[in-house]
Scaffold this motif. Structure first.
Motif, short mmCIF file in Angstrom:
data_model
loop_
_atom_site.label_atom_id
_atom_site.label_comp_id
_atom_site.label_asym_id
_atom_site.label_seq_id
_atom_site.Cartn_x
_atom_site.Cartn_y
_atom_site.Cartn_z
N GLY A 100 0.64 -0.79 0.42
CA GLY A 100 0.17 0.20 -0.33
C GLY A 100 0.65 1.50 0.18
O GLY A 100 2.23 1.35 0.88
N THR A 101 0.41 2.54 -0.58
CA THR A 101 0.99 3.66 -0.30
C THR A 101 0.01 4.72 -0.19
O THR A 101 -0.81 4.57 0.01
N ASN A 102 1.14 5.67 0.59
CA ASN A 102 0.63 7.29 0.57
C ASN A 102 -0.24 7.90 -0.65
O ASN A 102 -1.17 8.93 0.02
N LYS A 103 -0.44 7.40 -1.51
CA LYS A 103 -1.37 7.45 -2.60
C LYS A 103 -2.46 7.06 -3.07
O LYS A 103 -3.08 7.43 -4.27
N GLY A 104 -2.85 6.33 -2.09
CA GLY A 104 -3.91 5.29 -2.59
C GLY A 104 -4.05 4.28 -3.39
O GLY A 104 -4.48 3.27 -3.75
N HIS A 105 -2.36 3.31 -3.51
CA HIS A 105 -1.75 2.64 -4.60
C HIS A 105 -2.05 1.66 -3.09
O HIS A 105 -1.62 1.26 -2.46
N GLU A 137 -8.12 10.12 -2.70
CA GLU A 137 -8.09 10.36 -1.65
C GLU A 137 -7.77 9.54 -0.44
O GLU A 137 -8.61 9.83 0.34
N SER A 138 -7.38 8.85 -0.47
CA SER A 138 -7.23 8.17 0.48
C SER A 138 -5.23 7.49 1.00
O SER A 138 -4.56 7.46 0.20
N ILE A 139 -4.94 7.71 1.96
CA ILE A 139 -3.57 6.60 2.59
C ILE A 139 -3.60 5.38 2.83
O ILE A 139 -4.91 5.24 3.00
N ILE A 140 -3.12 4.45 2.44
CA ILE A 140 -3.62 2.97 2.67
C ILE A 140 -2.70 2.75 3.55
O ILE A 140 -1.26 2.66 3.70
N LYS A 141 -3.80 2.44 5.04
CA LYS A 141 -2.66 2.12 6.53
C LYS A 141 -1.81 0.87 6.27
O LYS A 141 -1.06 0.77 6.92
N GLN A 142 -3.29 -0.19 6.14
CA GLN A 142 -2.93 -1.34 6.35
C GLN A 142 -4.11 -2.70 4.87
O GLN A 142 -4.49 -1.82 4.25
N GLN A 177 -8.12 -13.60 -1.34
CA GLN A 177 -9.12 -11.97 -0.93
C GLN A 177 -7.28 -10.81 -0.25
O GLN A 177 -6.48 -11.73 0.13
N ILE A 178 -7.46 -9.72 -0.86
CA ILE A 178 -7.04 -9.44 -0.15
C ILE A 178 -7.72 -7.63 0.69
O ILE A 178 -8.89 -7.11 0.17
N TYR A 179 -7.58 -6.97 1.90
CA TYR A 179 -8.49 -6.51 3.31
C TYR A 179 -7.63 -5.20 2.99
O TYR A 179 -6.22 -5.19 3.33
N ILE A 180 -8.05 -4.01 2.87
CA ILE A 180 -7.96 -3.19 2.85
C ILE A 180 -8.09 -1.63 3.65
O ILE A 180 -9.28 -1.88 3.80
N SER A 181 -7.53 -1.45 4.34
CA SER A 181 -7.68 0.21 5.54
C SER A 181 -6.81 1.28 4.75
O SER A 181 -6.01 1.66 4.64
N GLU A 182 -7.90 2.06 4.29
CA GLU A 182 -7.52 3.77 4.07
C GLU A 182 -7.68 4.91 5.31
O GLU A 182 -8.76 4.25 6.41
N GLN A 183 -7.35 5.28 5.42
CA GLN A 183 -7.34 6.51 6.28
C GLN A 183 -7.57 7.68 5.38
O GLN A 183 -7.08 8.51 4.56
N SER A 184 -9.15 7.68 5.77
CA SER A 184 -9.26 9.03 4.68
C SER A 184 -11.05 9.49 6.10
O SER A 184 -11.26 8.79 6.97
N LEU A 214 -13.23 -0.42 5.27
CA LEU A 214 -12.20 -1.22 5.81
C LEU A 214 -13.00 -2.47 4.04
O LEU A 214 -14.16 -2.37 4.08
N SER A 215 -12.69 -2.54 3.48
CA SER A 215 -12.25 -3.17 2.22
C SER A 215 -11.90 -4.54 2.06
O SER A 215 -11.38 -4.74 2.59
N CYS A 216 -13.25 -5.45 1.02
CA CYS A 216 -12.09 -7.45 1.05
C CYS A 216 -12.82 -7.10 -0.54
O CYS A 216 -13.47 -6.74 -0.70
N TYR A 217 -11.34 -7.55 -1.41
CA TYR A 217 -11.35 -8.16 -2.60
C TYR A 217 -11.47 -8.84 -2.89
O TYR A 217 -10.20 -9.52 -2.40
#
Length: 568
Positions: free
Chosen positions: A158-163, A182-187, A196-203, A208-211
């Motif tokens: 994850g990156t600080n630019k939402g990647h 518009e998000s920072i990826i925190k976890q 699956q991948i689980y993603i936490s956005e700092q926004s 909290l998303s699951c893809y």
């Protein structure tokens, strides 16, 4: 000792003598292939097996045998000038002679033969570098990696630019990627089965998303954490630190296929600071919440970190909210709390007393861990104290305390060292101390400590009876610790104590806790990097170690590169 010999048919009768000598001396015998090219072979004994590196690269299938037995490589990786074969798991023994043969599968032609004696300790092998531009061709100049996670042969980033991306380490290719604006990826975290991948956005929403990795755009489920820990707008949107005022999930951890999550939110108000924290147990497949703690309202204290066992969850909390209050479930700032991981009910809580006269409150960084069997907990407070708790007859008790890096007075100035990182195994309690500083509220115009704290920048290992088992001086600022089975990796880098560590090196230090003897016996290897290692951007699995490196500038040059080291 390495000896490269060209063996032509005219001297083939001498081969058995040369091969016998190589077994005694640990020599490498490289043979010309069918086209007369000289092959160079490297056999590396890693912590998870063997790596065979062959130059120049092979373009056809081969048969690899070790001590006369055929071994199928788990990874065969073609590079520009070499071929890499990973043979793991392979349980090699210390100080034993190993005979390697590689033959072409089609013709049986002998490509190379090597005889060597295995070392007394494993050797790290740099399998690959990964740079973000290999995944995204166009990136903002200030794009940086914020989090990495390993699962099997997959690395999520994850990156600080939402990647967000998932990189397959074995085939050296991206298998999934997405951008969250518009998000920072925190976890980020991959499910144990890698599906699956689980993603936490700092926004502002803190999604909290699951893809599903099978379908790039298939959103399995998501949950808005800001519904519980509230949302806010940064008080100074143009500040580079404005993102710190946004809600996010600060920790993921897996338990029996479920995802445990800590969500936090800290932002200013007219009276001081608002603080909200919430703990969850999600069904990872459906996103259904099995329990929340507290059940009705968020905690008005900060939960930075937690750890779990088979049936327990332990967390520490501090930084009491000022302003609008919620019921704190009887939990005070400066407390350790242990929950039943099955239902989120409180099993134990204890508030620590401040270390006066130096501190008026108790705070923590990542100062809590629990043993896999759920029977013991270790804790460090930011004032430098360390504690051990144990459960006996369904009651938790404090059984030990020590002053690990508590303030000592030098030239009438109290100095201390960070002590916020801990880890627990069933046999050992691990504490990692960091750089020396003068507590801010005690600086009195002097910010630089007159000397280093004698117990700073050290890994301490204690038995659960409080007896010191061993310690290891890291020599630089610790940047995180991770564990896989009984292997631990500690990152250290040249942060902190500015101006005093020009000659210190950035490194990963790996220990095998199963080894008997001294800390030197437990030390597996040290892997050095040119650039700095950002905090907590390392991970370890059974086969891999990954570490993020960033550039650093000295007075004369730029050190290192922005890349991920992928190590066997």
């Amino acid at each position: 000792m390495i000896l490269n010999l060209k063996l032509y048919p005219i001297i083939s009768s001498s081969f058995s003598v040369l091969f016998f000598c190589s077994a005694i001396l640990g020599l490498t015998i490289n043979l010309p292939d069918a086209e007369g090219q000289q092959n160079q072979t490297k056999l590396v004994f890693t912590r998870s097996g063997l790596v065979v590196e062959l130059k120049p690269k092979l373009v056809e299938s081969v048969v690899i045998s070790i001590n006369g037995l055929v071994v199928e490589p788990t990874i065969s990786s073609q590079r520009k000038h070499k071929t890499i074969f990973c043979l793991s798991p392979y349980d090699w023994q210390l100080g034993q002679i190993y005979h390697l043969e590689i033959r072409r599968k089609s013709s049986g032609h002998l490509v190379t033969k090597q005889t060597t004696t295995s070392p007394t300790k494993p050797t790290p092998y740099l399998f690959d570098y990964l740079r973000l531009k290999q995944i995204w061709s166009l990136l903002p100049r200030d794009c940086q990696i914020t989090t990495v996670d390993l699962a099997k042969d997959q690395l999520s980033i994850g990156t600080n630019k939402g990647h967000v991306a998932v990189w397959d380490l074995s085939i050296r290719s991206v298998i999934w990627k997405k951008r969250f604006s518009e998000s920072i990826i925190k976890q980020v975290s991959l499910s144990p089965d890698g599906q699956q991948i689980y993603i936490s956005e700092q926004s502002s929403d803190a999604w909290l998303s699951c893809y599903s990795l099978d379908d790039h755009d298939e959103l399995s489920w998501r949950y808005r954490l800001a519904n519980d820990v509230e949302t806010s707008k940064p008080s100074s949107p143009s500040s580079q630190w404005s993102w710190l005022e946004l809600p996010t999930a600060t920790k993921f951890q897996w338990i029996n296929g479920d995802l445990l999550v800590a969500a936090t939110h800290v932002w200013p108000n007219k009276q001081g600071t608002n603080v909200r924290s919430q703990l969850y147990r999600f069904d990872s497949a459906s996103g259904q919440i099995k329990w929340k703690f507290p059940a009705d309202n968020p905690l008005p204290v900060l939960v930075r970190w937690f750890d779990i066992s088979v049936d327990r969850l332990a967390f520490v909390c501090d930084k009491q909210s000022v302003g609008k209050q919620y019921d704190s479930a009887g939990i005070r700032s400066g407390s350790i709390v242990i929950l039943n991981a099955s239902d989120g009910q409180i099993l134990f809580q204890k508030a620590f007393k401040p270390l006066e006269p130096y501190y008026k409150t108790v705070t923590f960084w990542r100062g809590v861990s629990i043993t896999p069997n759920g029977k013991s907990v270790n804790i460090t407070t930011d004032d430098g104290r360390a504690f051990l708790l144990r459960e006996t007859d369904n009651e938790w008790r404090e059984i030990w305390q020590t002053d690990l890096t508590t303030p000592i007075v030098v030239n009438q100035m109290p100095i201390t060292a960070t002590a916020g990182t801990v880890l627990a195994t069933d046999k050992l309690s691990l504490f990692v101390t960091g750089d020396t500083f003068i507590p801010y509220h005690l600086q009195a115009g002097v910010s630089r400590p007159p000397m280093s704290h004698p117990d700073g920048m050290t890994l301490f290992a204690y038995q659960w009876n409080g007896q010191l088992a061993c310690q290891w001086e890291l020599g630089n600022m610790p940047q995180g610790i991770k564990i896989e089975n009984e292997y631990i990796v500690v990152a250290s880098s040249d942060y902190g104590e500015a101006g005093t560590n020009e000659t210190k090196q950035n490194a990963l230090t790996v220990f095998d806790l199963q080894k008997n003897g001294t800390v030197v016996d437990k030390h597996a290897f040290t892997y050095r990097l040119s650039g700095q290692i950002p905090y907590d951007q390392i991970d370890i699995s059974k086969q891999w170690i990954v570490c993020v490196e960033t550039t650093s500038r000295s007075a004369t040059k730029v050190e290192g590169k922005n890349q991920i080291h992928i190590i066997r």
